[in-house]
Design an enzyme around this catalytic site. Structure first.
Site, PDB file in Angstrom:
ATOM      1  N   ARG A 344     -15.487  42.690   3.199  1.00 54.77           N
ATOM      2  CA  ARG A 344     -14.693  43.130   4.344  1.00 54.77           C
ATOM      3  C   ARG A 344     -15.613  43.652   5.440  1.00 54.77           C
ATOM      4  NH1 ARG A 344      -9.471  46.145   1.447  1.00 54.77           N
ATOM      5  NH2 ARG A 344      -9.052  44.440  -0.034  1.00 54.77           N
ATOM      6  N   ARG A 359     -15.854  53.323   1.688  1.00 53.12           N
ATOM      7  CA  ARG A 359     -15.556  52.135   2.501  1.00 53.12           C
ATOM      8  C   ARG A 359     -16.843  51.336   2.672  1.00 53.12           C
ATOM      9  NH1 ARG A 359     -10.974  51.200   5.066  1.00 53.12           N
ATOM     10  NH2 ARG A 359     -10.359  53.398   5.152  1.00 53.12           N
ATOM     11  N   GLU A 431      -6.918  56.462  -0.765  1.00 54.93           N
ATOM     12  CA  GLU A 431      -6.201  55.320  -1.333  1.00 54.93           C
ATOM     13  C   GLU A 431      -7.077  54.613  -2.369  1.00 54.93           C
ATOM     14  OE1 GLU A 431      -4.655  50.869  -0.069  1.00 54.93           O
ATOM     15  OE2 GLU A 431      -4.961  52.365   1.512  1.00 54.93           O
ATOM     16  N   SER A 434      -2.819  49.606  -3.995  1.00 54.63           N
ATOM     17  CA  SER A 434      -1.520  49.377  -3.378  1.00 54.63           C
ATOM     18  C   SER A 434      -0.828  48.265  -4.150  1.00 54.63           C
ATOM     19  CB  SER A 434      -1.666  49.002  -1.896  1.00 54.63           C
ATOM     20  OG  SER A 434      -2.335  47.762  -1.760  1.00 54.63           O
ATOM     21  N   ARG A 487     -14.086  52.942  -5.273  1.00 57.25           N
ATOM     22  CA  ARG A 487     -13.256  54.144  -5.138  1.00 57.25           C
ATOM     23  C   ARG A 487     -12.913  54.745  -6.496  1.00 57.25           C
ATOM     24  NH1 ARG A 487      -9.400  52.983   0.182  1.00 57.25           N
ATOM     25  NH2 ARG A 487     -11.133  52.369   1.531  1.00 57.25           N
TER      26      ARG A 487
END
Length: 524
Positions: A344, A359, A431, A434, A487
């Site tokens: 990403r 990140r 986070e 999801s 994470r």
């Protein structure tokens, strides 16, 4: 084997039959918690809900008007091949107010008025084309009889003029169809009625698990812990690859492998078929899954001089695994758990809130993905978030599950649940996963259908197709993150740090890390 049919002057190819993994393959790959799987390289179950078909018809068309490739002639007009989504423009026009409100609630840039204008123009043009084709057929039939020379010459001239006019209008029709597709593909999925309206701050709390750990000593963040335990090297990675890259070292490598293998083994117990996926995919597949590979502020790495991209999530290659297929009703649901690396750009991401492993540009991830019948997708959405919550609870994390607000939903998501875990070193929730129900948004773009069995009485459309077979329907797709490794490492290091500088390894991971129960500073 397929055959072609003509519709509206264009040729469409039938879809290939899907090739599915046999159930015996799934069973043979299930692992016990004490064994590992070697890799190369977002408990809540609800009854099956009946969902109103109204919510899922926003972007649909009859089966034959699917995302078929353009013919060679159409490609010459357009300048490049253009895939087409199966969008129900009539439904959009008839439910204009609903669609407009949904676009507003989701902060979408879709231009609904332009879509409707283009659709009206397309309908008018299609009628004119059909009228001219009818006239051409009348002329052709007249030519079959005995005619005077002058009458035949007049009909030849009339046919020639009709042909020239049709060629011009059909070229305009192709161009208008592509323009309509480009604009309509920006319209987001319809939103679940229970989704909170507003920005991320309006998201609703669904569940809170555990409580923050109380420390009797100063808390370190994962960066400091990683340095003291010799687990990361960001400096060398920055020199080799650039910022937001990293080396994992020593026990951090075992931790990554352990997390991946433990997650795979746990999810496979739920009936998911394991996959490793391609990590380079065609740009069109990225687009069909609802991502913008070459837009401004894109998170997708595109490969220069090609039509390919690096994946940002295994959702993309898994979503494409049954592209342009008709799945057997008996095969549904299809459940996959995929391991991949993800890439990403993280455009615009900066600051202390995103430092360290939180990140990064490249990471490993285990993703769950389900293809199911439309009436079952709410049920499987609850199943996915239940699996996530079970995994994170078993590791001892304190986390909360959120029903994300409309303004935070990506274009494909009908509804999305996020899990945010407490990260004491960072001093906030972050986070970690999801789970999204994308209904038929992706399948209408990817061309993935199923044919209901004759005994299936749940179909909203009782009509039969040729051969007394039920007409095909688009499947629903769902995706959920089972383990985003960096994470998870942040959570593990920060939550299980000890006053003596060690970090406790959660018990479920120990069999997957050679029995290691603690990460300790290296002896000098």
């Amino acid at each position: 084997m397929g055959f072609s049919i003509s519709l509206g002057g264009m040729t469409f190819q039938t879809l290939k039959q899907a090739v599915l993994p046999p159930s015996i393959f799934r069973a043979s790959l299930r692992l016990s918690p004490a064994k590992t799987l070697t890799l190369n390289s977002h408990h809540l179950f609800l009854p099956r809900a009946t969902v109103s078909p109204f919510l899922f018809r926003a972007l649909s068309t009859p089966a034959l008007q699917s995302a078929a490739p353009l013919t060679n002639e159409e490609q010459k007009v357009c300048g490049k091949p253009q895939w087409r989504a199966a969008i129900d423009f009539k439904w959009i026009r008839d439910n204009k107010d609903v669609v407009a409100e949904n676009i507003k609630n989701r902060n979408s840039i879709a231009d609904l008025e332009l879509v409707l204008q283009l659709y009206d123009k397309l309908c008018t043009l299609q009628k004119e084309v059909e009228r001219l084709r009818g006239e051409r057929n009348v002329v052709a039939n007249k030519m079959k009889g005995k005619l005077e020379l002058t009458e035949r010459q007049a009909l030849i001239e009339q046919g020639k003029n009709l042909k020239e006019e049709l060629v011009s209008l059909e070229e305009e029709l192709v161009q208008l169809t592509d323009k309509l597709q480009q604009e309509a593909q920006c319209i987001p999925n319809i939103t679940h009625p229970s989704v909170p309206i507003g920005g991320e701050d309006c998201s609703a709390l669904r569940k809170m698990v555990g409580s923050p750990r109380e420390f009797s000593f100063p808390v370190k963040d994962h960066l400091q812990l990683g340095k003291e335990l010799d687990l990361f090297d960001f400096d060398a990675a920055s020199e080799v690859s650039g910022s937001k890259f990293y080396y994992l070292k020593n026990e951090a490598v075992l931790l990554e492998m352990g997390l991946i293998n433990w997650t795979l083994s746990e999810v496979m117990k739920k009936g998911f078929t394991p996959l490793t996926t391609p990590e380079i995919v065609r740009s069109s597949v990225v687009e069909k899954c609802g991502f913008q590979p070459r837009g401004q502020n894109t998170q997708v790495y595109s490969i220069e001089g090609s039509d390919q991209c690096l994946i940002g999530t295994a959702e993309i290659p898994v979503g494409g695994i049954h592209m342009d297929s008709i799945l057997p009703d008996s095969a549904l649901p299809l459940k996959y758990v995929a391991y991949s690396h993800c890439f990403r750009t993280e455009a615009g991401a900066a600051g202390t809130a995103t430092r360290g492993l939180y990140r990064v540009h490249q990471f490993s991830k285990v993703e769950m993905f389900i293809f199911c019948r439309p009436e079952d997708s709410n049920y499987y959405h609850e199943e996915l978030i239940g699996i996530e919550e079970e995994l994170f609870s078993s590791l001892g994390f304190h986390f909360k599950t959120l029903d994300m607000a409309s303004g935070d939903l990506g274009a494909p998501a009908y509804r999305k649940f996020d899990v945010e875990a407490w990260m004491p070193g960072l001093g906030r929730y972050g986070e970690i996963s999801s789970a999204s129900n994308c209904t038929d948004y992706q399948s209408r773009r990817l061309g993935i259908r199923y044919r209901p069995s004759p005994s299936d009485q749940s179909s909203p459309n009782p009509k039969k197709s040729k051969g007394n077979l039920a007409p095909t329907q688009f499947v629903h797709t769902l995706n959920a993150t089972a383990c985003a490794v960096p994470r998870m490492i942040v959570c593990l290091l920060e939550n299980f740090q000890q006053e003596n500088g060690t970090v406790i390894v959660p018990e479920p991971l120990r069999p997957f890390m050679g029995g290691l129960d603690r990460i300790s500073p290296k002896s000098k």
